[in-house]
Scaffold this active site. Structure first.
Site, short mmCIF file in Angstrom:
data_model
loop_
_atom_site.label_atom_id
_atom_site.label_comp_id
_atom_site.label_asym_id
_atom_site.label_seq_id
_atom_site.Cartn_x
_atom_site.Cartn_y
_atom_site.Cartn_z
N LYS A 112 -15.82 -42.03 22.01
CA LYS A 112 -16.37 -40.96 21.18
C LYS A 112 -16.17 -39.60 21.83
O LYS A 112 -16.07 -38.58 21.16
CB LYS A 112 -17.85 -41.21 20.89
N LYS A 195 -12.29 -52.18 15.02
CA LYS A 195 -13.41 -52.98 14.51
C LYS A 195 -13.91 -52.40 13.19
O LYS A 195 -13.83 -51.18 12.97
CB LYS A 195 -14.46 -52.99 15.62
N LYS A 198 -19.49 -49.07 10.61
CA LYS A 198 -20.16 -48.52 9.44
C LYS A 198 -20.22 -47.01 9.44
O LYS A 198 -20.63 -46.41 8.45
CB LYS A 198 -21.55 -49.11 9.30
P1 AMP Z 1 -24.17 -51.32 15.21
O1 AMP Z 1 -23.62 -51.29 13.82
O2 AMP Z 1 -23.26 -50.67 16.21
O3 AMP Z 1 -25.58 -50.86 15.29
O4 AMP Z 1 -24.19 -52.85 15.62
C1 AMP Z 1 -25.23 -53.72 15.22
C2 AMP Z 1 -24.84 -55.15 15.51
O5 AMP Z 1 -23.74 -55.54 14.68
C3 AMP Z 1 -24.39 -55.37 16.96
O6 AMP Z 1 -24.84 -56.65 17.35
C4 AMP Z 1 -22.88 -55.36 16.87
O7 AMP Z 1 -22.28 -56.10 17.88
C5 AMP Z 1 -22.66 -56.01 15.50
N1 AMP Z 1 -21.41 -55.53 14.89
C6 AMP Z 1 -21.12 -54.27 14.49
N2 AMP Z 1 -19.88 -54.19 13.97
C7 AMP Z 1 -19.36 -55.44 14.07
C8 AMP Z 1 -18.10 -56.03 13.71
N3 AMP Z 1 -17.13 -55.31 13.14
N4 AMP Z 1 -17.91 -57.36 13.94
C9 AMP Z 1 -18.89 -58.11 14.50
N5 AMP Z 1 -20.10 -57.62 14.87
C10 AMP Z 1 -20.34 -56.31 14.65
#
Ligand code: AMP
Length: 332
Positions: A112, A195, A198
């Site tokens: 970032k 990846k 969101k």
């Molecule tokens: P975050 O969206 O960064 O808050 O991530 C929340 C949870 O979702 C964490 O456990 C991440 O490892 C999981 N996560 C987020 N994006 C992915 C993805 N593309 N594939 C698998 N797990 C994800």
């Protein structure tokens, strides 16, 4: 120290949750609920590490909280991170055992920060892995069910727990990471080298969001990047040579489908769409019911935060006492 299996995981309210959040985190979190004492939260403090709009943060926090319940996390302690002040308090103590060197080596910080010539990156983006370590260590957590992208952060939490215990005395449990056997890293369908995240714009070409209607899922999957191989053997997993197809196959299997008998990319995409829609439909129905009853969601999260404050108070006190903080010692 607690002996029951404790699990903790948080999700950031930084945009609408994706299929990656569901397959990598929410579903494995829900699956473990009956075997352990689970604490699952909305990481609203983590959402402040990048420029944010307070009104959107509030909306995203409610949407994520409602989706967590809709995903079946109804036998866990659910909370919003900022309602449990001990997280921020312990984070400071852990910053005092973490080094600038190790924090600046975190992949997400480096990613970032790259391109920030003006130096306006928030300080909290550098220090948030210490906050994440505090989230985990405060509950004397044994297991952290997360997607594969969080591996480095959980490693840091382990390092900081060991260092704190060695320096000041045994306070923390050293946690283990658990990642799902398939779809631990769901990739963007338009760019399978990154990846599925969101934080991109809503309607981003390769992202499936949990509240997307079936037509949107169909459109995104139909446009998914594949490769130019044809013939009966083309539908096969090979992460290096065929990242797009591998990602589609992983999503298909994780959503309960099967690639048996599928020989064309068109048929694969239709199967993936059907499997994803069949997983999202019940989730969306439950989300709509819960969204119509916000007082129920509020009550669940308020009770959860109360339990979190009770569970974490003695751990924070033990850490403070070990580090030499606390009320005035006896005179003399
Ligand atoms: P975050 O969206 O960064 O808050 O991530 C929340 C949870 O979702 C964490 O456990 C991440 O490892 C999981 N996560 C987020 N994006 C992915 C993805 N593309 N594939 C698998 N797990 C994800």
């Amino acid at each position: 120290m607690t002996t029951t299996d404790r699990r903790l995981s948080l999700l950031k309210p930084t945009g609408s949750p994706t299929l990656g959040n569901l397959l990598g985190a929410l579903r494995p979190m829900a699956a473990g609920q009956d075997d352990a004492d689970c604490f699952y939260g909305v990481a609203d403090l983590h959402a402040l590490t990048i420029p944010h709009d307070p009104a959107r943060l509030r909306t995203a926090t409610r949407e994520l909280a409602t989706l967590m319940l809709a995903a079946g996390l109804d036998r866990s302690t659910l909370f919003v991170q900022s309602r449990v002040p001990a997280h921020a308090q312990l984070s400071y103590l852990l910053e005092c055992v973490a080094s600038v060197g190790e924090l600046s080596r975190m992949i997400q910080f480096k990613g970032k920060r790259a391109g920030d010539r003006a130096g306006t990156t928030r300080t909290s983006l550098l220090t948030y892995p210490a906050l994440m370590a505090a989230d985990i260590l405060l509950y004397r957590t044994h297991r952290v069910p997360v997607g594969d992208d969080q591996r480095q952060h959980v490693e840091l939490a382990r390092d900081l727990a060991l260092r704190f215990n060695r320096t000041y005395g045994e306070v923390f449990v050293v946690p283990e990471i658990t990642t799902p056997p398939v779809a631990a890293r769901v990739m963007d369908l338009a760019d399978p080298s990154t990846k599925m995240g969101k934080s991109g714009s809503e309607g981003a070409a390769g992202v499936i969001r949990l509240l997307d209607p079936p037509e949107q899922v169909r459109r995104v999957v139909a446009r998914a990047v594949t490769d130019s191989e044809t013939g009966p053997g083309a539908v096969r997993a090979d992460r290096d040579e065929k990242p797009g197809i591998t990602n589609l196959l992983e999503i298909l299997v994780a959503c309960g489908g099967s690639a048996d008998g599928i020989t064309t990319y068109g048929a694969l995409k239709r199967a993936v769409t059907d499997a994803v829609v069949s997983v999202l439909e019940p989730l969306q129905r439950r989300h709509a019911e819960l969204a119509a009853d916000p007082a129920y969601v509020d009550a669940v999260f308020a009770a959860g935060a109360q339990r979190c404050r009770e569970v974490t108070a003695p751990v924070l006190s033990a850490a403070e006492a070990a580090a030499g903080l606390g009320s005035l010692p006896a005179a003399g």
